[in-house]
Structure formats: C-alpha cells, structure tokens
Design a protein around this motif. Sequence first.
Motif, PDB file in Angstrom:
ATOM      1  N   TYR A   1     -11.228  -8.647 -16.916  1.00 17.05           N
ATOM      2  CA  TYR A   1      -9.789  -8.727 -16.668  1.00 17.05           C
ATOM      3  C   TYR A   1      -9.288 -10.167 -16.567  1.00 17.05           C
ATOM      4  O   TYR A   1      -8.178 -10.487 -17.018  1.00 17.05           O
TER       5      TYR A   1
ATOM      6  N   ALA B   1     -16.269  -8.577  -5.906  1.00 15.75           N
ATOM      7  CA  ALA B   1     -16.616  -7.315  -6.569  1.00 15.75           C
ATOM      8  C   ALA B   1     -17.141  -6.296  -5.567  1.00 15.75           C
ATOM      9  O   ALA B   1     -16.809  -5.112  -5.638  1.00 15.75           O
TER      10      ALA B   1
ATOM     11  N   THR C   1     -14.443  -4.416  -3.739  1.00 21.36           N
ATOM     12  CA  THR C   1     -13.531  -3.613  -4.549  1.00 21.36           C
ATOM     13  C   THR C   1     -14.294  -2.460  -5.182  1.00 21.36           C
ATOM     14  O   THR C   1     -15.513  -2.387  -5.103  1.00 21.36           O
ATOM     15  N   ARG C   2     -13.548  -1.584  -5.825  1.00 21.92           N
ATOM     16  CA  ARG C   2     -14.179  -0.451  -6.516  1.00 21.92           C
ATOM     17  C   ARG C   2     -14.429  -0.810  -7.976  1.00 21.92           C
ATOM     18  O   ARG C   2     -14.100  -0.061  -8.882  1.00 21.92           O
ATOM     19  N   THR C   3     -14.996  -2.008  -8.174  1.00 18.85           N
ATOM     20  CA  THR C   3     -15.247  -2.450  -9.541  1.00 18.85           C
ATOM     21  C   THR C   3     -16.515  -3.294  -9.569  1.00 18.85           C
ATOM     22  O   THR C   3     -17.277  -3.313  -8.610  1.00 18.85           O
ATOM     23  N   THR C   4     -16.747  -3.988 -10.665  1.00 17.40           N
ATOM     24  CA  THR C   4     -17.955  -4.782 -10.832  1.00 17.40           C
ATOM     25  C   THR C   4     -17.592  -6.213 -11.193  1.00 17.40           C
ATOM     26  O   THR C   4     -16.462  -6.508 -11.601  1.00 17.40           O
TER      27      THR C   4
ATOM     28  N   MET D   1     -16.426  -6.382 -14.683  1.00 17.58           N
ATOM     29  CA  MET D   1     -15.037  -5.963 -14.875  1.00 17.58           C
ATOM     30  C   MET D   1     -14.067  -7.054 -14.458  1.00 17.58           C
ATOM     31  O   MET D   1     -13.025  -7.258 -15.091  1.00 17.58           O
TER      32      MET D   1
ATOM     33  N   THR E   1      -6.487  -1.397 -10.567  1.00 24.97           N
ATOM     34  CA  THR E   1      -7.743  -2.124 -10.395  1.00 24.97           C
ATOM     35  C   THR E   1      -7.499  -3.619 -10.314  1.00 24.97           C
ATOM     36  O   THR E   1      -8.053  -4.309  -9.448  1.00 24.97           O
TER      37      THR E   1
END
Length: 221
Positions: free
Chosen positions: A59, A46, A49-52, A55, A20
């Motif tokens: 990170y 975001a 990507t396959r995230t928020t 997130m 990720t």
Amino acid sequence: MTSVDEPARSGARTRDAARTQAEILDVATREFARAGYDGARVDEIAARTRTTKRMIYYYFGGKEQLFTAVLERAYSVIREAEQRLDVEHLDPVAAIRRLAEVTFDHHERHPDFIRLVSIENIHDAEHIASSEMLASIGSPALDVIRRILEEGQRSGLFTADVDAVDLHAMISSFCFFRVANRHTFGALFGRDLVDPAQREHYRAMLGDMVIAYLTAERAAH
C-alpha cells in the motif's frame, strides 16, 4: 462475461482496502509519535493491525513513504478544520480570536500531531519536502488571516501592519509549545500547561496576546 455480482464485490474490495489503509495509518501514527521515525518498526505496526508487513509495503511502498503518508493525513486534518472555519459574520477582533481558539483546540486534541511535527523537524522536514500533496495543500488559515487583517486595518481596529505568515507563526507557536513542552515546563516550573483547570485561562490569554499585538501602537523604525 462479468457476473452481476462483480461490481458489488469490487466495491467491497475497495472499501476493505480503504479500511485497511486507514487502520495502518492509525497504528503508524501512534507508533511514529511514540518511537520517532528511527525507532518505529514496520514489523511492530503490522503486528498491531490486521495485516502484514508485505501488505504495508504494497500500500505505501516502505517505511519512509508510510511516514510521509502519516504526515500528509495529519496535516490534512488541520487544513480541513481551517477550511470549516466560519468567521465571515464576525468583526475582525472576534474573528482573529476565533481563529486562535480553533488552532488552540486542534493542537490540544491532537498531541500526536505535535510529536510528528517535532520528529519531522529533527529530520529537517525531508519527508514534507518530498511530498507533492503537502507542497500543494497550502494553509487555508493564511487566506482567512489575510482577509481578517485587511478588514481590521481598513476599519481602523488594527493599528499594526502585520504579515499573515508572522501572525500564523505567533498563534501556532503558543499552541505548539503548550503541548510539546508540557513535561519539561512542568519539571522546571511546577506548572502543567495542559491542566484542565487552566485551559480557559490559556485559551483566553492567547487571544488577548494576539489582539494586543494587532492593536498596539508601534514606534517608527
């Protein structure tokens, strides 16, 4: 008690987190290179990507820290290439030419790196200055250049007393200019500096310039 499957699940989570973060850095690299630091949006990163957004903040901490992480990875890639450089078996002339070629090839293959460095210069290198990683990463190329210069001067092949950092700047500036200024140079002079048909010409020209500089007779100042 811990399930026997727990280590496997923990390892999978670690791999998923690493993937990720790598995906976020890939997308962020393209977005910062495209839009600049001020123009890039974490929301847009975001969305790609396959995230928020939450997130990404989890990170990396925020946009500034994300851009710093992008720079750290970009610089680590070129440092790794420098560390893989094997010129110990070459004479000083061939060795310095090979180092110039590696720099030429890397800059050509990583135009986003060129854009990121240009953007960071607009911001007075404030993100690099705040990065402990970049402060300690150094440049393996400088160590290689110093060894080559010492051997070249010891053998009499190099007549110039040249500083390794100056030579590094000389090589990098040509490679950087060729990619960073291709559009303005083309508009002004009608010549594409990254034309594949001219690639070997410019690659050889860089090596020729460096060797000519190192072997030129200099008048005393």
